[in-house]
Write an enzyme that holds these catalytic residues in place. Structure first.
Site, PDB file in Angstrom:
ATOM      1  N   ILE A  94      35.550  42.395  44.755  1.00 45.72           N
ATOM      2  CA  ILE A  94      34.569  41.639  44.342  1.00 45.72           C
ATOM      3  C   ILE A  94      35.050  40.035  43.409  1.00 45.72           C
ATOM      4  O   ILE A  94      34.591  39.685  43.554  1.00 45.72           O
ATOM      5  CB  ILE A  94      33.861  41.933  42.806  1.00 45.72           C
ATOM      6  CG1 ILE A  94      33.686  43.914  42.796  1.00 45.72           C
ATOM      7  CG2 ILE A  94      33.548  41.300  42.048  1.00 45.72           C
ATOM      8  CD1 ILE A  94      32.321  44.149  43.907  1.00 45.72           C
ATOM      9  N   ASP A  95      36.478  40.201  43.710  1.00 49.69           N
ATOM     10  CA  ASP A  95      37.292  39.051  43.214  1.00 49.69           C
ATOM     11  C   ASP A  95      36.956  38.209  44.233  1.00 49.69           C
ATOM     12  O   ASP A  95      37.204  37.038  44.296  1.00 49.69           O
ATOM     13  CB  ASP A  95      39.020  39.384  43.190  1.00 49.69           C
ATOM     14  CG  ASP A  95      38.867  39.426  41.580  1.00 49.69           C
ATOM     15  OD1 ASP A  95      38.481  38.994  40.466  1.00 49.69           O
ATOM     16  OD2 ASP A  95      40.455  40.186  41.038  1.00 49.69           O
ATOM     17  N   VAL A  96      37.332  38.669  45.765  1.00 50.73           N
ATOM     18  CA  VAL A  96      37.401  38.204  47.003  1.00 50.73           C
ATOM     19  C   VAL A  96      36.474  37.549  47.009  1.00 50.73           C
ATOM     20  O   VAL A  96      35.726  36.205  47.779  1.00 50.73           O
ATOM     21  CB  VAL A  96      37.488  38.813  47.649  1.00 50.73           C
ATOM     22  CG1 VAL A  96      37.519  38.315  49.469  1.00 50.73           C
ATOM     23  CG2 VAL A  96      39.623  39.588  47.613  1.00 50.73           C
TER      24      VAL A  96
END
Length: 367
Positions: free
Chosen positions: A175-177
């Site tokens: 999700i960060d990516v």
């Protein structure tokens, strides 16, 4: 002249003040740096980005590979924003930049007078990207924005895993990516709008929205049909057979996405096409029975043998590689994906541009 400009990169002349840390923001600014932007990474003096300490693993020089993976093509600046003199330096950097990226949390930069509203008064053309966990409402501001939490709270874990294992997170901070990619897109769109209309603006990205958007068909199943997806392990919710199957020696992937490919699969397996498997809708309805029958037949040969036979019939199939095997495979098919800048190794930018290609100029800044 045009060729000289092209060699500088698509974003040559763009300066980015990067106040972000850990993953989503640093990944976005690294990609933009690869494309020619001048990125200045601002870290807390004496402490630095916490990802610097996230190891093992560490590389040959003792640097955390986590930090190294998302911070090339940046120069470093270490400031203590609680000090007036350092706040002045930060403000000076921002005012001479085209883009600011920060993930201090809701109101974090405002404490130092470095928020979008304050900066835009002096620099109305600034592009200011803020990344949060859940948005900027009062309720959202109370929630910590960590990838693992969002994987759970977004529903991603509820569709990852099987009934025996229960919910699983994805094996990377996905999700960060994805949020970093959305930030990159938003920044580029805002730069285009500034070029066209002469305006600056704030770009806001949050992890929860990024997760729900990235779950595409699974989120769409709920929004469009009221269906709440569940755990299917390695199977696809809408296509069968499409997932992991067991050969004699190891599991491997078959992705028969249409009736023609399924018919070809049956031919390779010498399997009669039963009417209850004749269409994809029927196969989804009779998923368990079909998968049992396929696995029984596939146990007769090795995965490598099946992959060769299936590919010969244009049926998508492949091994489940380790990351090491994936890099070996990439080299076999002519993809050079490892960047080495003065001994700092990272993964090449996946964007290929024919005239303004990515470049690798600076290793991650050291403390």
């Amino acid at each position: 002249m045009a060729m000289s400009q092209a060699k500088q990169g698509a974003l040559a002349g763009i300066k980015i003040a990067d106040f972000s840390r850990v993953l989503a923001g640093p990944y976005a600014t690294m990609l933009l740096g690869d494309l020619g932007a001048n990125v200045v990474k601002v870290e807390r003096a004496g402490v630095g980005d916490e990802a610097r300490t996230w190891g093992p693993p560490f590389d040959a020089k003792g640097r955390a590979t986590y930090f190294q993976s998302v911070n090339r093509n940046k120069s470093g600046l270490f400031l203590d924003l609680t000090k007036e003199s350092d706040r002045a330096k930060a403000r000076e950097l921002i005012l001479e930049s085209d883009v600011v990226v920060e993930n201090f949390g809701v109101g974090g930069m405002a404490k130092f007078g470095l928020d979008y509203e304050s900066i835009a008064k002096e620099s109305p053309k600034i592009i200011y990207c803020s990344i949060t966990g859940f948005g900027t409402s009062e309720a959202a501001a109370q929630l910590p924005g960590y990838d693992a939490l969002v994987q759970g709270m977004s529903g991603l874990m509820s569709i990852t895993g099987d009934k025996e294992s229960g919910p699983h997170k994805v094996g990377v901070a996905l999700i960060d990516v994805i949020a970093g990619l959305h930030a990159t897109t938003g920044i580029l769109a805002a730069l285009r709008a500034r070029d066209q209309f002469g305006i600056g603006q704030q770009v806001e990205i949050n992890l929860l929205s990024s997760a729900l958007s990235a779950m595409v068909n699974q989120s769409g199943a709920y929004v469009g049909a009221g269906v709440t997806p569940g755990l299917l392990g390695n199977s696809h919710p809408s296509i069968v057979p499409y997932g992991v199957f067991q050969a004699k020696d190891r599991p491997f992937i078959i992705a028969a996405g249409n009736d023609h490919q399924f018919d070809a699969l049956c031919e390779v397996l010498n399997m009669k096409v039963d009417q209850k498997f004749a269409t994809n809708e029927a196969r989804v309805e009779n998923r368990a029975e079909l998968e049992r029958e396929l696995n029984s037949l596939l146990m007769q040969r090795s995965a490598a043998e099946w992959i060769d036979l299936l590919r010969a019939k244009k049926i998508p199939a492949g091994p489940i590689n380790s990351i090491a095997e994936a890099f070996d495979f990439a080299r076999e098919i002519g993809l050079d994906l490892i960047v080495d800048i003065d001994g700092a190794k990272s993964i090449a930018n996946p964007i290929s541009l024919s005239k303004t290609e990515a470049s690798y100029r600076l290793p991650p800044p050291s403390m």
